[in-house]
Every structure is written in structure tokens, then in C-alpha cells.
Design a protein around this motif. Structure first.
Motif, mmCIF file in Angstrom:
data_model
loop_
_atom_site.group_PDB
_atom_site.id
_atom_site.type_symbol
_atom_site.label_atom_id
_atom_site.label_comp_id
_atom_site.label_asym_id
_atom_site.label_seq_id
_atom_site.Cartn_x
_atom_site.Cartn_y
_atom_site.Cartn_z
ATOM 1 N N ASP A 46 32.325 44.969 35.507
ATOM 2 C CA ASP A 46 32.976 45.022 34.199
ATOM 3 C C ASP A 46 34.496 44.949 34.331
ATOM 4 O OD1 ASP A 46 30.506 45.240 33.033
ATOM 5 O OD2 ASP A 46 30.607 47.431 32.792
ATOM 6 N N SER A 47 35.027 45.684 35.308
ATOM 7 C CA SER A 47 36.480 45.650 35.512
ATOM 8 C C SER A 47 36.945 44.251 35.912
ATOM 9 C CB SER A 47 36.887 46.659 36.585
ATOM 10 O OG SER A 47 36.656 47.980 36.154
ATOM 11 N N GLN A 48 36.165 43.601 36.765
ATOM 12 C CA GLN A 48 36.522 42.244 37.170
ATOM 13 C C GLN A 48 36.494 41.296 35.968
ATOM 14 O OE1 GLN A 48 34.687 40.706 40.751
ATOM 15 N NE2 GLN A 48 34.809 38.591 40.034
ATOM 16 N N TYR A 49 35.455 41.454 35.125
ATOM 17 C CA TYR A 49 35.334 40.611 33.941
ATOM 18 C C TYR A 49 36.541 40.819 33.018
ATOM 19 C CZ TYR A 49 33.800 39.233 29.266
ATOM 20 O OH TYR A 49 33.724 38.702 28.002
ATOM 21 N N LEU A 50 36.906 42.056 32.787
ATOM 22 C CA LEU A 50 38.035 42.362 31.910
ATOM 23 C C LEU A 50 39.348 41.843 32.496
ATOM 24 C CD1 LEU A 50 37.024 46.002 30.943
ATOM 25 C CD2 LEU A 50 37.088 44.045 29.394
ATOM 26 N N ALA A 51 39.512 42.012 33.811
ATOM 27 C CA ALA A 51 40.731 41.528 34.459
ATOM 28 C C ALA A 51 40.829 40.009 34.378
ATOM 29 C CB ALA A 51 40.777 41.986 35.913
ATOM 30 N N GLU A 52 39.704 39.332 34.568
ATOM 31 C CA GLU A 52 39.706 37.870 34.481
ATOM 32 C C GLU A 52 39.994 37.397 33.056
ATOM 33 O OE1 GLU A 52 36.628 36.854 38.171
ATOM 34 O OE2 GLU A 52 35.862 37.106 36.124
ATOM 35 N N SER A 53 39.445 38.107 32.074
ATOM 36 C CA SER A 53 39.721 37.758 30.675
ATOM 37 C C SER A 53 41.200 37.955 30.355
ATOM 38 C CB SER A 53 38.864 38.614 29.738
ATOM 39 O OG SER A 53 37.494 38.368 29.950
ATOM 40 N N LEU A 54 41.755 39.080 30.825
ATOM 41 C CA LEU A 54 43.177 39.323 30.614
ATOM 42 C C LEU A 54 44.015 38.272 31.331
ATOM 43 C CD1 LEU A 54 45.495 41.113 29.566
ATOM 44 C CD2 LEU A 54 45.285 42.457 31.682
ATOM 45 N N ALA A 55 43.612 37.907 32.558
ATOM 46 C CA ALA A 55 44.347 36.902 33.322
ATOM 47 C C ALA A 55 44.339 35.557 32.605
ATOM 48 C CB ALA A 55 43.749 36.763 34.718
ATOM 49 N N SER A 112 45.896 52.220 50.612
ATOM 50 C CA SER A 112 45.385 51.094 49.843
ATOM 51 C C SER A 112 43.932 50.861 50.228
ATOM 52 C CB SER A 112 46.201 49.828 50.129
ATOM 53 O OG SER A 112 47.556 50.009 49.768
ATOM 54 N N GLN A 113 43.086 50.715 49.241
ATOM 55 C CA GLN A 113 41.667 50.569 49.550
ATOM 56 C C GLN A 113 41.061 49.378 48.804
ATOM 57 O OE1 GLN A 113 39.431 54.248 49.811
ATOM 58 N NE2 GLN A 113 37.578 53.270 49.007
ATOM 59 N N SER A 114 40.693 49.578 47.555
ATOM 60 C CA SER A 114 40.055 48.479 46.825
ATOM 61 C C SER A 114 41.113 47.561 46.214
ATOM 62 C CB SER A 114 39.133 49.022 45.739
ATOM 63 O OG SER A 114 39.817 49.915 44.877
ATOM 64 N N PHE A 115 40.881 46.258 46.347
ATOM 65 C CA PHE A 115 41.786 45.234 45.825
ATOM 66 C C PHE A 115 41.007 44.297 44.913
ATOM 67 C CE2 PHE A 115 45.098 46.645 48.351
ATOM 68 C CZ PHE A 115 46.174 45.790 48.446
ATOM 69 N N LEU A 116 41.583 43.975 43.765
ATOM 70 C CA LEU A 116 41.022 42.959 42.873
ATOM 71 C C LEU A 116 42.140 41.954 42.607
ATOM 72 C CD1 LEU A 116 38.607 42.028 41.120
ATOM 73 C CD2 LEU A 116 39.607 43.330 39.233
ATOM 74 N N THR A 117 42.003 40.753 43.154
ATOM 75 C CA THR A 117 43.056 39.743 43.082
ATOM 76 C C THR A 117 42.562 38.585 42.226
ATOM 77 O OG1 THR A 117 43.725 40.376 45.326
ATOM 78 C CG2 THR A 117 44.626 38.322 44.436
ATOM 79 N N VAL A 118 43.248 38.379 41.091
ATOM 80 C CA VAL A 118 42.793 37.416 40.080
ATOM 81 C C VAL A 118 43.864 36.351 39.860
ATOM 82 C CG1 VAL A 118 41.890 37.141 37.732
ATOM 83 C CG2 VAL A 118 41.600 39.326 38.941
ATOM 84 N N PRO A 119 43.523 35.070 40.056
ATOM 85 C CA PRO A 119 44.517 34.014 39.792
ATOM 86 C C PRO A 119 44.697 33.791 38.292
ATOM 87 C CG PRO A 119 42.428 33.031 40.417
ATOM 88 C CD PRO A 119 42.252 34.518 40.548
ATOM 89 N N LEU A 120 45.917 33.463 37.879
ATOM 90 C CA LEU A 120 46.215 33.118 36.501
ATOM 91 C C LEU A 120 46.253 31.600 36.411
ATOM 92 C CD1 LEU A 120 47.071 36.112 36.682
ATOM 93 C CD2 LEU A 120 49.018 35.579 35.206
ATOM 94 N N ILE A 121 45.219 31.020 35.792
ATOM 95 C CA ILE A 121 45.048 29.564 35.754
ATOM 96 C C ILE A 121 45.126 29.085 34.304
ATOM 97 C CG2 ILE A 121 43.570 27.635 36.424
ATOM 98 C CD1 ILE A 121 42.187 29.549 38.399
#
Length: 546
Positions: free
Chosen positions: A175-184, A137-146
């Protein structure tokens, strides 16, 4: 640069398409699976974990890892049994040690390039997983669903972003963070919607239970009926769904119909909350707020005493040395007592309403009603039974007069009015129709609308059979004991022949032994008299239409 912009545009288009797909998906479990699949695709991640927040913790809902071919949770994965991550520590402070809980508590995304180089969060669980599975496990992107009320619905955690060109693990870029946050954000709104619908349905079920509790306080007999009819209805519906022969072989009990039918069965008699309790629970012909047979008993006792007084007066008038007349007077008194006792026994018997009135009983009632006269408190002479009492005791079958039966029958009108007043959502739009059909008949002679069989849905016809079967076997009614299975099925069989109930559903009821499934669990053992199905009118166990 152009290639990167083109790739981002494709991913944005995919994000829009995902939003449309999620909005159109009716199944909650599949929705969660789509969220995880979309997150993996939009961010080029190798793994993803979706947590849902409830009861003060983050519960593992879905885990996916492409490299390890790992699929846990969700509609197509193995069952998850991992311990939830608490959002609060034992002292009540926010849990900021687990990265998923920290993202939820801080309400912000946490993007880590290499978790092995991080000391702020506890990744002992990730390290143990790596060691057990030969993974890194290396890179982690943890996004709350609010959601829109700033409530945490869950957390979306992506693991190991993969470079599309080299396949190497890299950090999650902006960009990946932005897309993940939009999806979240979309996911949080969808989860909030699902949760709101679930809470509204739970509220509605609670409301139904409140209505049933009110009916229970008003009449325990009605409450028991409201609890048992849904059981029989669903047993019959499941039996029809299982059948692979006859006219109902194509019937399918899907989740939507199941939900509607369960609600309809629970509420099919809710209109009885407006029915006077002395009519609902009327156990004898003369009962109103009390059983007026006691008044008749009193009048008969008055007649008996009057006869005794006349006998004593006769004795006084004939006092003489010769006492032979005493035997004559006593015999007359004994004859009067026996006659009055017989009259009282007869009136008490016909007051029960358990048997149909014969012509002889009706004639005898008429003779008794005016044949005996008694003197009231004002000294006026009155008949033993007034006109209303005589009419009630003359009810040919059961304990209800035509007027009282009309009052009872109006409960279905009130049920329909109450249900039609509710703003049913689309997926529950058939509840009223199902509930309204339980007193209709196949031949159109039922009520309240006089519908024929082809004008009713199959679930509505199921309700009719369940309602009758429960009423016949119920052992908590004040006016009758519960009938044994053999007698109940014989009555239902005759109703099939007379086009009262659906013949195909009755055959399923018999062939799939629905009556026995119910009897084993809910009837007294003495009611289960092992009926011979070959004797049931209208049913041939050897005849199954293909």
C-alpha cells in the motif's frame, strides 16, 4: 482487516487532498516541500530525499529526517551542497550501482527491506551517513518520477518505514509503495508543468533578445536604450518597495509584478522594429538616408565659384594699364566669400537641432533660402534651399519634423499591437499595460491613449520616468551628448511641476538616490556632477508625507 482498510482509505483521501494542494500551490519551491512532506505522511517514513534530474545527473533537492530533525534544502531548510549522482558512468553505460540512479534508469520502483543485506547496490554513502549521525538506515523505497513523455523528472527516495503501532522500522508494504508511486506520478506531472512554463518563459525571453538584436542591427542607439530602461525601471521599483513614507509607503514589489515589469521594460520599444531607421537615428534636421547639408554645401560652393567667375569676367572686361581696379574686384570677391561662409556656418549650426530656433534665426533662414540663387545642371536657376529643406531647417526644436515625430510616435502603437497579439498567461497579463504607459502623462496630454495618472498603474508610471531619464543621460545618441545629472534632474523636476511625470515616484527617485545608483554604474564620470538636490524644481528633500 477492517482497520487496515480504514487506514488505507484515509491515506487515499489524503493522497487526493495532497493532489489538490499541489495543483493550487503557485510557488515551485514550496511545491517540492509539499511533495516531500506528503510522501513522509502517506508512507509513515522517517526520512525522505527528493532528487531532481538535470544535466545528466540526479541533484539533491530536499532531505528530511524526522528522527534526526534534519531539514536540508527546500524553502525552509539549509542549503544543500552534496555531489549529484550521475545517471551515466564514464564509459556511457547506465549507472546501476546507486539505487536512485538505477530506479531512474530502469524506470521502476526499487523496494528494499534492509539495505545492509543488499549487495546489488552501493550503499557506502548511507553507511557513512549512519556512522556519522548514529542512525540505522534500513528499509528503502526508491520511486522514479516519470512524466507523460517517459522523461525522468527526478527520484523520490523514502527511508525507514515506521510501524504506526510499535514505531519499529519495517519494510515498505504494498500500500505504501502504491501511494508513493501515485504521489510520484502527480509530482512528475507538476514538475513537467513547471519545467514547461520555465522553458516557455526562457523561449520568450530569447525571443525578446532576438527582437532586441534585430533592433541593434538596425539601430545601436535603440538597442542601448532597450537595455538601460529596464535597469532604471527596476531600480525605481525596488526603491518604491523600500520606501516607508509618503503616498507609496504601501507599495509592494512582489515576485509576479517584478517579472511582469522586467518583461514590459525589455519590450517597451519593440514596435520600433517597424520604424524607418533614418527617422530613428536622425541626427540632423536635413538627414534622411544621408545628411543633405552636404548638398547645401555644394550649392554654396557653386555660388562661390559663380561669384569668382563673375569677378574674373569683370577683370577681363576691364583690362587696362591702370591696375587699380583689381583691388576693387578682389575686395568684392572677399566680401562674397565671407558672406557665403557665414551662411554656410549658420545653416550647419541650425541643422544640428541642439538649440531651439530663435525668431532671428528663423527670419535669417527665410532670407537665405530664397535670397541666394544658383544654376542647376540643366541651367535653370534655383533657390539655395527648396521648400522641403527650408521647412526641415526651420524645425523649432530637435531634428524631427511633425511628420517624422508622428512616425516615431507610432512605435508605441506598434508595440501595443505586437504585445496584445501575444497570448499572455494570467501571471503576465499586465505586461502590455506596463509597457504601453511610458509615453503617457499625468495630465492626460501624453500618447497614444491620453491616459491620466489615475488611469495608469504605478509600474506604468515608473516606466515613464525611466524612459525619460535614460533618454536624457544617454551618451550614444547621434543627435546629442548625454546630459549631466544636474541638468537631467532639473528637467525631470520641471516635468513633475508640469504634471508630466508622477510626482510621488519622482520624490522616491530623488529621496532614494536612484539616479546615483544608476550613475555610478552606467554613466561617464563627467556626467555625475554631484547635483545639489535643493536646487531641483519641485523637490523638497525635507518634505516627506507620512
Amino acid at each position: 482487516m477492517t482497520s487496515k482498510r480504514s487506514n488505507l482509505l484515509e491515506r487515499l483521501e489524503r493522497l487526493v487532498a495532497v493532489g489538490i494542494e499541489l495543483s493550487a500551490e503557485p510557488d515551485a519551491d514550496r511545491t517540492l516541500g509539499h511533495i516531500v512532506d506528503a510522501a513522509l505522511e502517506l508512507t509513515d517514513a522517517d526520512g525522505c530525499t527528493l532528487y531532481l534530474a538535470r544535466d545528466g545527473a540526479l541533484h539533491f533537492e530536499i532531505i528530511r529526517n524526522n528522527s534526526l530533525a534534519l531539514r536540508l534544502g527546500g524553502p525552509a531548510g539549509e542549503r544543500l551542497t552534496l555531489t549529484p549522482i550521475p545517471l551515466r558512468q564514464a564509459d556511457g553505460s547506465a549507472n546501476l550501482h546507486a539505487v536512485s540512479a538505477a530506479a531512474a534508469n530502469r524506470r521502476r520502483t526499487i523496494n528494499l527491506e534492509d539495505v545492509y543485506a543488499v549487495t546489488e547496490y552501493d550503499f557506502s554513502g548511507a553507511r557513512a551517513f549512519d556512522q556519522a549521525n548514529g542512525y540505522r538506515s534500513q528499509s528503502f523505497l526508491t520511486v522514479p518520477l516519470i512524466d507523460h513523455e517517459d522523461e525522468i523528472m527526478g527520484v523520490l527516495q523514502l527511508i525507514n518505514a515506521l510501524d504506526p503501532a510499535s514505531g519499529q522500522v519495517v519494510a515498505f508494504d504494498r500500500d505504501s509503495q502504491y501511494l508513493a508511486e501515485s504521489l510520484a506520478s502527480q509530482a512528475a506531472m507538476l514538475l513537467n508543468k513547471r519545467q514547461l512554463i520555465s522553458r516557455l518563459e526562457a523561449l520568450f525571453i530569447a525571443f525578446i533578445k532576438v527582437i532586441n538584436a534585430a533592433l541593434d542591427e538596425k539601430s545601436p542607439y535603440t538597442h542601448g536604450h532597450c537595455q538601460r530602461v529596464p535597469i532604471i525601471t527596476m531600480l525605481l521599483a525596488e526603491a518604491a518597495d523600500r520606501t516607508r513614507a509618503g503616498p507609496l509607503k504601501d507599495f509592494v514589489l512582489d515576485d509576479a509584478m517584478r517579472r511582469e515589469l522586467e518583461l514590459a521594460a525589455l519590450m517597451h520599444d519593440c514596435g520600433k522594429i517597424t520604424t524607418p531607421v533614418h527617422v530613428v537615428d536622425k541626427s540632423t534636421k536635413l538627414e534622411t538616408l544621408f545628411d543633405r547639408i552636404a548638398l547645401v554645401d555644394t550649392r554654396i560652393e557653386v555660388l562661390r565659384r559663380d561669384a569668382r567667375i563673375r569677378a574674373l569676367e569683370a577683370q577681363l572686361a576691364r583690362l587696362a594699364p591702370d591696375a587699380g581696379w583689381r583691388a576693387e574686384v578682389d575686395a568684392g570677391q572677399a566680401e562674397a566669400d565671407a558672406e557665403l561662409d557665414a551662411a554656410r556656418t549658420f545653416l550647419r549650426r541650425i541643422n544640428q537641432g541642439g538649440e531651439a530656433m530663435s525668431e532671428q534665426d528663423t527670419a535669417r533662414l527665410g532670407a537665405l533660402a530664397g535670397g541666394y540663387r544658383w544654376h542647376g545642371p540643366d541651367g535653370a536657376e534655383r533657390p539655395l534651399l527648396d521648400a522641403e529643406e527650408a521647412a526641415m531647417l526651420a524645425i523649432p526644436r530637435g531634428t524631427l519634423s511633425d511628420a517624422e515625430r508622428g512616425i516615431i510616435n507610432r512605435h508605441i502603437d506598434m508595440t501595443i499591437a505586437m504585445l496584445e497579439a501575444l497570448p499572455w498567461p494570467k501571471h503576465l497579463r499586465h505586461v502590455t499595460e506596463y509597457a504601453a504607459g511610458h509615453h503617457e502623462r499625468m495630465d492626460g496630454k501624453g500618447y497614444p491613449r491620453g491616459l491620466t495618472g489615475d488611469q495608469m498603474s504605478i509600474p506604468a508610471r515608473m516606466m515613464a520616468i525611466a524612459d525619460i531619464f535614460e533618454a536624457l543621460t544617454a551618451r550614444d545618441r547621434p543627435y546629442k551628448p548625454g546630459k549631466p545629472l544636474s541638468e537631467t534632474l532639473a528637467i525631470l523636476g520641471r516635468m513633475k511641476v508640469e504634471q508630466h511625470i508622477d510626482p510621488d515616484l519622482f520624490d522616491v527617485f530623488m529621496r532614494e538616490r536612484v539616479y546615483m545608483d544608476y550613475a555610478r554604474r552606467y554613466l561617464d564620470p563627467e556626467q555625475n556632477d554631484d547635483p545639489d538636490v535643493r536646487t531641483i524644481p519641485g523637490y523638497n528633500p525635507d518634505m516627506i508625507d507620512d
